[in-house]
Design an enzyme around this catalytic site. Structure first.
Site, mmCIF file in Angstrom:
data_model
loop_
_atom_site.group_PDB
_atom_site.id
_atom_site.type_symbol
_atom_site.label_atom_id
_atom_site.label_comp_id
_atom_site.label_asym_id
_atom_site.label_seq_id
_atom_site.Cartn_x
_atom_site.Cartn_y
_atom_site.Cartn_z
ATOM 1 C CE1 TYR A 146 55.111 45.685 45.367
ATOM 2 C CE2 TYR A 146 53.190 45.169 44.013
ATOM 3 C CZ TYR A 146 53.914 46.065 44.770
ATOM 4 O OH TYR A 146 53.452 47.339 44.951
ATOM 5 C CD GLU A 196 55.305 48.612 47.614
ATOM 6 O OE1 GLU A 196 55.098 48.849 46.429
ATOM 7 O OE2 GLU A 196 56.172 49.186 48.272
#
Ligand code: ADP
Ligand code: MG
Length: 403
Positions: A124, A212
């Protein structure tokens, strides 16, 4: 302002960030042709068809058509271009419900057809502005993929953070530290450092509010690739990005907010039932607070501003009148630069056009207040006047409770 994954990936690619080969499609035939092209170019056998909506959680989300669940929001297709065609046929026009869309879901109008990649690890990466430190914070985790919200909630220590210096930017040693913590090999870290630098460059230059990449993947060949891209821009910077207009997808935006934006109003839709027309952001905030204090719930934040014209006020009141959820309206004006008679005229004009089906409480004070009150009194409208803001909030809450 949010953009789609395919637009986000194109943006990242412009900064030299590696993303898989992919092509957007809005029809079933376009999707088949895209898959054929990708398979031929990459020599691979797998493509992935991904629903494009302004919300995440698509991999676990379900596409509904009528009473049936017909697909996931991300479909891996191993049967060549025909399988991709079939997946697009199921996804396009369906309603995708994910944890982020709420039960009403979103209609899918575009899919992204993407080269399937062999994944060794999913990580992530995220960037946003941290208001506490007034810096861009860069977050990373080994627990990438589809459960990052759960990780953040239950094991926040697994989310690593570094803060970029606003003058010198994100330092290479910070990126190297993250790379080490993520368990990259020396070779992978050497790729990760420029990748993170490019993401930071993109974040700051493009005035992002959020960037993101979940997942950032390590392929079985040890390459780093951004498999997903979630980008949203800081609306306050739209004046210096004329190109954002093309990236906008009105079908994904709140229709009322869009209408208000076109009228030059500061409007935010909320989930309560008391429509508010107020001048000045501070008074608008205070009005929402006092409504909540009196047991009510505002349907919107609306600041008509100081210099609003009669037309803008009319438009603002129309927007409130048109909202089906509105069960009562509170007009709370302290006329300074804004004149009370302008507000009164706007309220009367809009009501003449659309009718008034809910109780209306008006509190006017300040410049031209007598003219404003006179106009409203002579308008024939069923208005409940209020002497103070508190009085007005109590009255509208009681009226809405009674209806
Ligand atoms: P979302 O975050 O909305 O669920 P993603 O784009 O992150 O959507 O995709 C969900 C999952 O699907 C990823 O975590 C990954 O495992 C898989 N996936 C996505 N794109 C590809 C691809 N091009 N090749 C292989 N697997 C993919
Ligand atoms: Mg994702």
């Amino acid at each position: 302002m949010k953009i789609h994954e395919y637009q986000g990936k194109a943006l990242l690619a412009r900064y030299g960030v590696r993303v898989p080969r992919c092509l957007p499609a809005t029809t079933v035939e376009e999707a088949r042709a895209a898959a054929e092209k990708l398979l031929a170019e990459t020599g691979g056998s797998v493509v992935v068809v991904k629903a494009q909506i302004h919300a995440g959680g698509r991999g676990k989300g379900k596409v509904h058509k009528g009473p049936n669940v017909v697909a996931r929001g991300v479909e891996v297709c191993k049967g060549g271009a025909d399988a991709a065609r079939d997946a697009a046929w199921r996804i396009l026009g369906g309603k995708l419900v994910t944890l982020q869309t709420g039960p009403e879901g979103r209609v899918v109008r575009t899919v992204l057809v993407e080269q399937g990649v062999a994944i060794a690890r999913e990580l992530y990466l995220g960037m946003l502005v941290d208001r506490d430190t007034r810096r861009v914070v860069c977050m990373a985790s080994t627990e990438g993929g589809m459960d990052i919200e759960k990780v953040a909630e239950e094991t926040p220590e697994k989310i690593l953070k570094v803060w970029a210096d606003p003058v010198t930017g994100l330092a290479a040693h910070q990126a190297r530290w993250l790379g080490f913590q993520l368990g990259f090999t020396k070779d992978q870290t050497a790729k990760f450092v420029p990748l993170l630098g490019a993401l930071y460059e993109c974040f700051t230059r493009e005035d992002c509010a959020l960037l993101e990449v979940n997942p950032l993947i390590v392929t079985v060949d040890g390459e780093l690739l951004c498999l997903d891209a979630k980008v949203s821009f800081d609306d306050n910077a739209d004046f210096r990005h004329p190109s954002w207009a093309e990236l906008r997808d009105p079908s994904e935006e709140n229709a009322t907010e869009l209408k208000a934006k076109e009228a030059g109003l500061s409007y935010v839709a909320l989930d309560g039932n008391i429509g508010c027309l107020v001048n000045g952001a501070g008074l608008a905030m205070a009005t929402m607070d006092i409504i909540a204090h009196c047991g009510g719930s505002p349907a919107n934040f609306l600041d008509v501003g100081g210099g609003a014209t009669e037309e803008a006020v009319t438009r603002a009141f129309e927007i409130i009148l048109e909202s089906p959820q509105v069960k009562g309206i509170f007009v709370n004006i302290f006329g300074g630069i804004m004149k009370c008679d302008v507000i009164a005229t706007g309220v009367i004009n809009a009501t003449r056009k659309l009718g008034l089906r809910v109780p209306l409480v008006v509190r006017l004070e300040g410049t031209n207040v007598d003219e404003g009150r006179k106009l409203l009194a002579e308008s024939g409208l069923a208005i409940t006047p209020a002497s103070t803001m508190f009085d007005g909030a109590q009255k509208i809450c009681a009226l809405v409770r009674g209806t």
